[in-house]
Design an enzyme around this catalytic site. Structure first.
Site, PDB file in Angstrom:
ATOM      1  N   LYS A 189      10.629  14.656 -24.411  1.00 16.73           N
ATOM      2  CA  LYS A 189      10.186  15.316 -23.178  1.00 16.73           C
ATOM      3  C   LYS A 189       8.888  16.030 -23.557  1.00 16.73           C
ATOM      4  CE  LYS A 189      11.841  18.245 -19.414  1.00 16.73           C
ATOM      5  NZ  LYS A 189      11.247  17.460 -18.326  1.00 16.73           N
TER       6      LYS A 189
HETATM    7  N1  PMP Z   1      12.540  12.103 -15.846  1.00 17.64           N
HETATM    8  C1  PMP Z   1      11.530  12.980 -15.917  1.00 17.64           C
HETATM    9  C2  PMP Z   1      10.124  12.458 -16.014  1.00 17.64           C
HETATM   10  C3  PMP Z   1      11.781  14.357 -15.903  1.00 17.64           C
HETATM   11  O1  PMP Z   1      10.776  15.236 -15.983  1.00 17.64           O
HETATM   12  C4  PMP Z   1      13.110  14.813 -15.793  1.00 17.64           C
HETATM   13  C5  PMP Z   1      13.393  16.281 -15.756  1.00 17.64           C
HETATM   14  N2  PMP Z   1      13.542  16.793 -17.055  1.00 17.64           N
HETATM   15  C6  PMP Z   1      14.141  13.866 -15.721  1.00 17.64           C
HETATM   16  C7  PMP Z   1      13.820  12.518 -15.740  1.00 17.64           C
HETATM   17  C8  PMP Z   1      15.565  14.290 -15.600  1.00 17.64           C
HETATM   18  O2  PMP Z   1      16.007  14.895 -16.775  1.00 17.64           O
HETATM   19  P1  PMP Z   1      17.163  15.980 -16.788  1.00 17.64           P
HETATM   20  O3  PMP Z   1      18.237  15.493 -15.904  1.00 17.64           O
HETATM   21  O4  PMP Z   1      17.562  16.056 -18.220  1.00 17.64           O
HETATM   22  O5  PMP Z   1      16.555  17.256 -16.291  1.00 17.64           O
END
Ligand code: PMP
Length: 296
Positions: free
Chosen positions: A160
């Site tokens: 991330k």
């Molecule tokens: N894809 C992207 C590009 C994101 O920024 C997020 C948010 N973190 C997600 C998917 C979903 O991830 P999560 O459910 O872990 O927040």
């Protein structure tokens, strides 16, 4: 009431490299490697009624994202968990969004970053529905993004990492400029991938279909919703989805820690209904994060 001031001009406390500092003093120098070369990773998680949902999984992902970018955080997962709890309490928040961020410092300029030191900060603030309250009822209108999710050999897709959001912000702005809420992104092969900050699920004949996360984040909310659906006996298919198939789906929703479970009414030329199963899973998720449903 949510604070409408800019994000650098607020009251409160931010955890910064091991201690709480006054909000306005949580600053970095302009010659910070991360600012120039995107050597930064971050998290986003929500607290509900004072409890941070899936906290340890978020802390683990932060550590792992930094590792993928080649740097080790000087704090362990339990220490990061404790820091998040501390930030929540120090700011008197119970229902809030938390933003941990880790980055390479200002010891070195240029592409190489070997001599930089890692830093971590954690902020928290009240944040309502990511797409606004109306979206939950009517569903989002998505544009098709002009950019595609990169291949795993083009970018570190499992981190991330801040750098991966360049195309997300550009795609989101493109969509907003045309009157849409967000954009659906395809991947480098042309397959359906995700939105600019949330994963995608489709429903047809009460079966859930979601793209295999092989070039984008396998979201924690995504994994949670898959578990919730399976608990209800709903079949979940993780697989390749081509755009041509979109017209055959009845429902479409997004998942994310910020976005939670948000229905979609349209994506480009394709239309969807905000149906019973989408609403049910949104409620299941809300019940779970609010402690009204056990996770076992
Ligand atoms: N894809 C992207 C590009 C994101 O920024 C997020 C948010 N973190 C997600 C998917 C979903 O991830 P999560 O459910 O872990 O927040």
């Amino acid at each position: 009431m949510a604070d409408t001031r800019t994000f650098d001009d607020r009251d409160g406390w931010i955890w910064f490299d091991g201690k709480l500092v006054p909000w306005r003093e949580a600053n970095v120098h302009v010659l910070t490697h991360a600012l120039h070369y995107a050597s930064s990773v971050f998290e986003g998680q929500r607290a509900y009624g004072g409890k941070i949902f899936a906290l340890t999984r978020h802390s683990e992902r932060l550590v792992n994202s930094a590792r993928i970018l080649g740097f080790e955080l000087p704090w362990s997962v339990p220490e990061l968990d404790a820091a998040c709890e501390q930030v929540l309490k120090a700011n008197n928040l119970t229902d809030a969004y938390l933003r941990p961020v880790a980055w390479r410092g200002s010891e070195q300029m240029g592409v190489s970053a070997q001599a930089t030191k890692p830093h971590v900060a954690i902020a928290a603030w009240e944040w309502g529905a990511y797409f606004g309250d109306k979206a939950l009822d009517r569903g989002l209108r998505l544009d098709i993004a002009p950019y595609r999710r990169p291949a795993p050999y083009t970018a570190p897709v499992n981190a991330k990492a801040a750098g991966l959001y360049m195309i997300c912000t550009l795609s989101k702005h493109h969509a907003e400029g045309r009157g849409f809420n967000d954009a659906l992104m395809f991947d480098w092969r042309g397959q359906v991938a995700e939105a600019t900050g949330a994963n995608a699920f489709f429903i047809r004949d009460n079966v859930l279909h979601t793209p295999t996360p092989d070039c984008f984040l396998n979201g924690i909310t995504r994994q949670t919703v898959i578990e919730l659906a399976k608990k209800r006996g709903i079949e979940v298919q993780e697989r390749t989805i081509w755009p041509e198939e979109l017209e055959t789906f009845e429902q479409f929703f997004l998942t994310g820690s910020a976005a939670e479970v948000t229905p979609v009414q349209s994506a480009g030329p394709w239309n969807f209904e905000v149906g019973a199963l989408s609403r049910q899973l949104a409620k299941d998720y809300s019940d779970l994060v609010n402690g009204r449903l056990s996770n076992s």
